[in-house]
Design an enzyme around this catalytic site. Sequence first.
Site, PDB file in Angstrom:
ATOM      1  N   GLY A 300       0.802  -1.074   0.063  1.00 52.78           N
ATOM      2  CA  GLY A 300       0.002   0.105  -0.010  1.00 52.78           C
ATOM      3  C   GLY A 300       0.714   1.344  -0.034  1.00 52.78           C
ATOM      4  O   GLY A 300       2.137   1.192  -0.495  1.00 52.78           O
ATOM      5  N   GLU A 301       0.406   2.386   0.477  1.00 49.62           N
ATOM      6  CA  GLU A 301       0.882   3.457   0.730  1.00 49.62           C
ATOM      7  C   GLU A 301       1.293   4.466  -0.686  1.00 49.62           C
ATOM      8  O   GLU A 301       1.720   5.589  -0.574  1.00 49.62           O
ATOM      9  CB  GLU A 301       2.531   3.334   1.419  1.00 49.62           C
ATOM     10  CG  GLU A 301       2.531   3.048   2.694  1.00 49.62           C
ATOM     11  CD  GLU A 301       3.992   2.562   3.117  1.00 49.62           C
ATOM     12  OE1 GLU A 301       4.962   2.983   2.421  1.00 49.62           O
ATOM     13  OE2 GLU A 301       4.264   1.951   4.450  1.00 49.62           O
ATOM     14  N   GLY A 302       0.872   3.600  -1.884  1.00 48.90           N
ATOM     15  CA  GLY A 302       1.109   4.153  -2.905  1.00 48.90           C
ATOM     16  C   GLY A 302       2.268   3.926  -3.746  1.00 48.90           C
ATOM     17  O   GLY A 302       2.805   4.560  -4.549  1.00 48.90           O
TER      18      GLY A 302
END
Length: 334
Positions: A300-302
Amino acid sequence: MLSSELQHKIDFKTKPLGALGHLEHIAHKIGMVQKTTSPQLLNPHMVVFAADHGIAKAGVSAYPQEVTYQMVMNFLGGGAAINVFCRQNGISIKIVDAGVNFDFPEGLNLADKKVRKSSRNILEEPAMTSEEYHQALKNGKSVVADIAKKGCNIIGFGEMGIGNTSAASLMMSKLFDIHITNCIGRGTGLNDHQLDNKISILKEAIEKYPAEMTEDEIAQTFGGLEIAQMIGAIEEAYHHNMLIMVDGFIATVALATVWKKNPEVLNNCIFCHVSNENAHPQLLELMREQAVLNLNLRLGEGTGCALAYPIIQSAVNFLNEMSSFEDADVSNKN
């Protein structure tokens, strides 16, 4: 007309027809979004929305809820994976408190868009009230509207929130009418016993609510505040005709919610990677989309967006800078 002009420009570069594969499709898409045969990527941004989930208390994650605010502090300190990759690739990053169950100190470089501290426990009640959900949409839109003023034309969205793969699994199940067991993965790295527990909890949760729901009702009931703000952010990015870099499973579920309401949004989307979360490949297939990368990520987190950005830039660069057969005086195929 523009589509054929772009395709001609791509086809007559000094290479065999189609030799740059998916990179050619990306270049064509970017040209169509920007309505030019010479597109540019300007002031790229990554926005990470963070929030807690009431259902995390039921034990659907391998990590405690406190990790959400701790990771936000890590983002702000520049020490997370998304910080490293954004620095590497010249991407500006904004961290947003969408609903973290924590009082952050004053003076941090943190966008305060907190609607409430954590979503509600969906085993007991919907994650958000209608008012909270629509406020979250509004907050997500406002973040992107501010970034648009800086001349950004390409943006990616990441998330942080312990329990949010559970929320995304429930949303996917309802959006696509797929049995919940086919939408659940290991999230933060659950072992077999923890995974069985997660499946049991999410089965119980989904059975509490009506079979027929609108897309917004699904997001309000099962989503999280960071997912809701991401939905609003995607809608606003499309409104500004930005290129939208789509990250992993959770971000793709947020995008799918927008797509169900407005199929045209896909014209602006570049799916950056297919994650190691169980249902993500299936989700991309349902939307008939191909991801740029497959690195078995599940962070995640981009991070997938930031890693794919140089490849997206390469698509623009070859379109603008690579010689044509005529320019280079190279013989083309007969």
